[in-house]
Design an enzyme around this catalytic site. Structure first.
Site, PDB file in Angstrom:
ATOM      1  N   ASP A   9       0.847  -1.196   0.000  1.00 28.73           N
ATOM      2  CA  ASP A   9       0.000   0.000   0.000  1.00 28.73           C
ATOM      3  C   ASP A   9       0.880   1.244   0.000  1.00 28.73           C
ATOM      4  O   ASP A   9       2.019   1.221   0.454  1.00 28.73           O
ATOM      5  CB  ASP A   9      -0.966   0.005   1.197  1.00 28.73           C
ATOM      6  CG  ASP A   9      -0.270  -0.048   2.540  1.00 28.73           C
ATOM      7  OD1 ASP A   9       0.716  -0.802   2.674  1.00 28.73           O
ATOM      8  OD2 ASP A   9      -0.697   0.670   3.469  1.00 28.73           O
ATOM      9  N   GLU A  26      12.122  -1.699   4.393  1.00 27.41           N
ATOM     10  CA  GLU A  26      11.755  -0.273   4.270  1.00 27.41           C
ATOM     11  C   GLU A  26      13.029   0.533   4.023  1.00 27.41           C
ATOM     12  O   GLU A  26      14.145   0.021   4.119  1.00 27.41           O
ATOM     13  CB  GLU A  26      11.092   0.211   5.573  1.00 27.41           C
ATOM     14  CG  GLU A  26       9.705  -0.367   5.795  1.00 27.41           C
ATOM     15  CD  GLU A  26       8.573   0.587   5.390  1.00 27.41           C
ATOM     16  OE1 GLU A  26       8.835   1.575   4.667  1.00 27.41           O
ATOM     17  OE2 GLU A  26       7.437   0.319   5.805  1.00 27.41           O
ATOM     18  N   GLU A  29      -0.046  -1.103   5.704  1.00 29.20           N
ATOM     19  CA  GLU A  29       1.040  -0.569   6.516  1.00 29.20           C
ATOM     20  C   GLU A  29       0.926   0.924   6.751  1.00 29.20           C
ATOM     21  O   GLU A  29       1.257   1.423   7.819  1.00 29.20           O
ATOM     22  CB  GLU A  29       2.387  -0.904   5.878  1.00 29.20           C
ATOM     23  CG  GLU A  29       3.572  -0.789   6.835  1.00 29.20           C
ATOM     24  CD  GLU A  29       4.143   0.608   6.964  1.00 29.20           C
ATOM     25  OE1 GLU A  29       4.899   0.845   7.928  1.00 29.20           O
ATOM     26  OE2 GLU A  29       3.835   1.495   6.117  1.00 29.20           O
TER      27      GLU A  29
END
Ligand SMILES: [Zn+2]
Length: 407
Positions: free
Chosen positions: A87, A178, A152
């Protein structure tokens, strides 16, 4: 010594294979960028990821209850999970973008597009680490789960929690892909939302003496909350907590004395702070002034229609400096590039808030994306860094197994 030679030889093969597969990986990333996948609307991105996981040869590919895209390779004892979310943050003003956000453009080795840095540029290399391992036949005593995660941006950790607690898949270690610019991350600050409410009594604004104004009651509370900031908890690594009053709300009736007022507080926290400690601090300040504090539930609806609402509390975490997982991360890096990786922590929150902060699963961060482009119209990923990340993710399970044999 033999182990080191095997790892070194695997590293060379992985490098070659990453070059051979690079175009396909970039193509996959470009496809993901073209798919709009705001939080809770990840269905098409999940389907595209499942398709790619199948194409690269995963032994099993499935979607879990929370709608995460999952692929497995291997069947060994060591259960390793890679997590990168599908997302993206929502575009506020498309005119600020150099290129349309959903149209991937490559310029001088950099791919631009919405979610490139957060976090589709992490999804592509974790998926392609499986491709590299599969094509090279580098199986060992590990089970590697690749997770294209959902939800997330609004509720980090909720989709991973569902995988672990609802579907019963509990990995031994988690690697979060990330933004870290190819450095290792051993922790993050957490966050918590707190609401404070005052109650008054409604009356027509023409005769305010009959009412009690809840907004005016909030005024001293706002000042007291601001005054708290200099005394918030300190953490040796993350520094002092932040606390910001971020919203104010009341009845939308401009011609009445308001009967209620509510504010939202965004609090950034260090590891070890709990809902109870945070509420106790805030209540001690707002309670005597007539304010009631609570932690609201974050409403979460998956693209599969599952409700995952839960407290808006996301603990911080910090892996200990002498953790075996950190050593494995460092060894993976050294085996690939013969230099020491930088080690740091994230200021922002990730799915690690659940894996490390709640479930106590050793968690490490490593990603090719650069934090300065996250949630900006400059959203981008350096493709050479992304290829390097795929190499890291491919070698990591082999080093993991080798180092666990040594111990
Ligand atoms: Zn992210």
């Amino acid at each position: 010594m033999k182990v080191n030679q095997e790892i070194a030889s695997a590293a060379r093969q992985i490098e070659e294979k990453s070059l051979a597969l690079n175009e396909r990986m970039v193509q996959f990333l470009a496809d993901l960028i073209r798919i709009r996948s705001y939080t809770g609307q990840e269905k098409l991105a999940v389907e595209r990821t499942l398709q790619e996981l199948k194409t690269v040869g995963c032994d099993e590919v499935w979607m879990d209850t929370a709608g995460n895209a999952l692929g497995r390779i291997g069947n060994g004892r060591h259960l390793i999970l890679y997590d990168a979310h599908l997302d993206t943050n929502e575009v506020t003003d498309e005119r600020e973008w150099r290129h349309p956000p959903l149209e991937p453009v490559i310029e001088s080795g950099v791919l631009y597009g919405l979610g490139a840095s957060d976090c589709k540029g992490g999804v592509a290399p974790i998926v392609y680490s499986a491709a590299i391992l599969k094509e090279l036949g580098l199986v060992d005593d590990f089970t590697l789960i690749i997770m294209g995660a959902t939800l997330e941006e609004d509720a980090e950790g909720f989709a991973l929690r569902s995988l672990v607690e609802r579907d019963g898949l509990r990995p031994h270690v988690v690697l979060i892909a990330e933004a870290s610019d190819l450095t290792l991350r051993i922790g993050q600050r957490g966050r918590c939302e707190v609401r404070v409410r005052t109650l008054g009594k409604a009356a027509h604004a023409s005769q305010p003496e009959l009412g009690e104004n809840a907004i005016i009651k909030m005024a001293p509370i706002l000042m007291a909350l601001d005054g708290m900031c200099k005394n918030l908890p300190q953490h040796p690594v993350f520094g002092q907590d932040n606390q910001v009053v971020s919203l104010i709300n009341g009845p939308h009736t401009p011609n009445s004395v308001p009967s209620w007022c509510e504010i939202a507080i965004d609090r950034r926290i260090g590891p070890g702070e709990t809902m109870e400690t945070i509420l106790a601090e805030i209540r001690s300040v707002v309670g005597p002034l007539g304010g009631e504090a609570y932690i609201p539930d974050q409403p979460v609806l998956t693209h599969t229609g599952q409700r995952l609402d839960g407290p808006s509390f996301y603990p911080g975490w910090l892996l200990s400096e002498d953790s075996p997982l950190l050593e494995i991360g460092k060894e993976t890096y050294r085996s690939l590039w013969s230099s020491q990786p930088e080690v740091g922590v994230w200021r922002f929150s990730t799915d690690g808030t659940y894996s490390a902060g709640v479930a106590n699963i050793p968690t490490l961060g490593f990603g090719p994306q650069e934090a300065q482009y996250v949630h900006t119209p400059e959203d981008q990923i350096n493709l050479e860094k992304m290829r390097k990340a795929a190499m890291f993710y491919a070698l990591f399970p082999l080093v993991y197994v080798a180092m666990n044999k040594n111990h």
